[in-house]
Design an enzyme around this catalytic site. Sequence first.
Site, short mmCIF file in Angstrom:
data_model
loop_
_atom_site.label_atom_id
_atom_site.label_comp_id
_atom_site.label_asym_id
_atom_site.label_seq_id
_atom_site.Cartn_x
_atom_site.Cartn_y
_atom_site.Cartn_z
N HIS A 61 57.95 -22.09 -37.20
CA HIS A 61 56.59 -21.54 -37.17
C HIS A 61 55.74 -22.18 -38.25
O HIS A 61 55.72 -21.74 -39.40
CB HIS A 61 56.64 -20.02 -37.38
N ARG A 65 47.57 -28.08 -38.16
CA ARG A 65 46.09 -28.21 -38.21
C ARG A 65 45.50 -29.45 -37.55
O ARG A 65 44.29 -29.61 -37.54
CB ARG A 65 45.58 -28.13 -39.65
N ASN A 95 47.25 -23.40 -32.11
CA ASN A 95 45.84 -23.06 -32.42
C ASN A 95 45.11 -24.16 -33.19
O ASN A 95 44.54 -23.94 -34.25
CB ASN A 95 45.74 -21.72 -33.16
N HIS A 233 56.94 -13.58 -37.39
CA HIS A 233 56.63 -12.89 -38.65
C HIS A 233 56.65 -11.35 -38.60
O HIS A 233 55.62 -10.71 -38.77
CB HIS A 233 55.28 -13.36 -39.19
N ASP A 306 55.56 -19.61 -41.29
CA ASP A 306 54.15 -19.38 -40.89
C ASP A 306 53.22 -20.17 -41.83
O ASP A 306 52.16 -19.68 -42.22
CB ASP A 306 53.81 -17.89 -40.86
N HIS A 310 44.99 -23.70 -45.78
CA HIS A 310 43.53 -23.59 -45.79
C HIS A 310 43.03 -24.29 -47.04
O HIS A 310 43.68 -24.23 -48.08
CB HIS A 310 43.07 -22.13 -45.81
ZN LIG Z 1 50.94 -15.32 -36.21
#
Ligand SMILES: [Zn+2]
Length: 426
Positions: A61, A65, A95, A233, A306, A310
Amino acid sequence: MSDLLIKNGHLIDPACGVDGPMDILVEKGVVVKTGRKLTAQTKKVIDARGMWVTPGLVDMHVHLREPGYEYKETIKSGGEAAAAGGFTSVVCMANTDPVNDCASVTEFILETARKASPVNVFPVGAVSSGLKGQNLANIGEMAEAGVVAISDDGKCVMDTALLRDAMTYAGMFGLIVLEHAEDHRLTAGAQINEGAVSSELGFIGVPNVGEDVMVARDIALAEYIGGAIHFCHVSTAGAVEMIRAAKKRKVKVTAEATPHHFALTEAACRQYRTNAKMAPPLRTEKDVEAVRNGLADGTLDVIATDHAPHARVEKEVEFEKAPFGVVGLETALGLARELVREGILTRTRLVEVMSLNPARILGLERGTLPEGAVADITIIDPEASWTVDSSRFRSKSSNTPFEGRLMKGRASYTIVKGKVVFKNAD
Ligand SMILES: [Zn+2]
């Protein structure tokens, strides 16, 4: 002439039932022999005395980016961070921008990884087109292009009928659905866990039940249709308990925990620390205890980071404006090592949750090192002391809640297909 001989190490390979001194001989990227006191003509010898030698760690996981948010992380920088953290394989979520919901994006990720990443990159395809939660993405097309699972991670699949179709189609292609379990209507506007700290700081909180209701729903659906579901998670005591009970009933459910959810509580959010803001949020002592017990007794199968990079400018803002997520690739092994020291995980169990189990859940030919296996190997110095210093991260981002933490245990060598891709120089 062989390529590499790893000598004098302590091999921990649960799938082969090995936990003892063992040498490994590698040729052309493959394990050709394991055994005691091997000798061979080789180009390179690594003396692994005092080290744990394990099948390469697999992080199922991460958010790399790229494409779309290369200022936060790229497939290259994320791959380098993974190698530095001891991971030989990472599984990247969909994503991005564009979203990985079709074969062309999957192919772009795989092609970029082949050129730029030192570690294996296995992409996850979206469940729904554009992560919009309305129509199924083209799962067959993405499966053919090489995704290893499907997930709308970052978002929960709120539409139960869509999830049912996703589980059914995924199963037809030998894939599993990875669920970010969160009822977004119950968590709208929320910043951190709902409880003492959210009251103190004056934030709308994320109640445990926001996760629990979706875990309950997904288990009921998986049980009804005989499909498989994997929970990302897991952060609440209630979710751990439901997953434990579902496993007893032989529902096809697996689950992961992140290092931050077993190592920190909501207290880390005090002083409005935006590097402790993530979804799901840090919870209470009781939840942390439940997650740890879940990892210990096999209710939770995997430790996954996870990893959610950023940029500094995005995190150095008012708490409510900061994005959710923390980096994790370069601190996970040290934090998992703490669980071994505390007696929560055995060494063997650590290798199961960080290599064997994620490989098995996703059907990757990784996680064990029998003769003939791909030579993805992590060599861990279990006693190496170091302090987390985000300025030294390979990741492009430094949003860690563990800055300054004293760690013991880190990767000395990370080896992918027989090639050393990281060597700790400290
Ligand atoms: Zn998530």
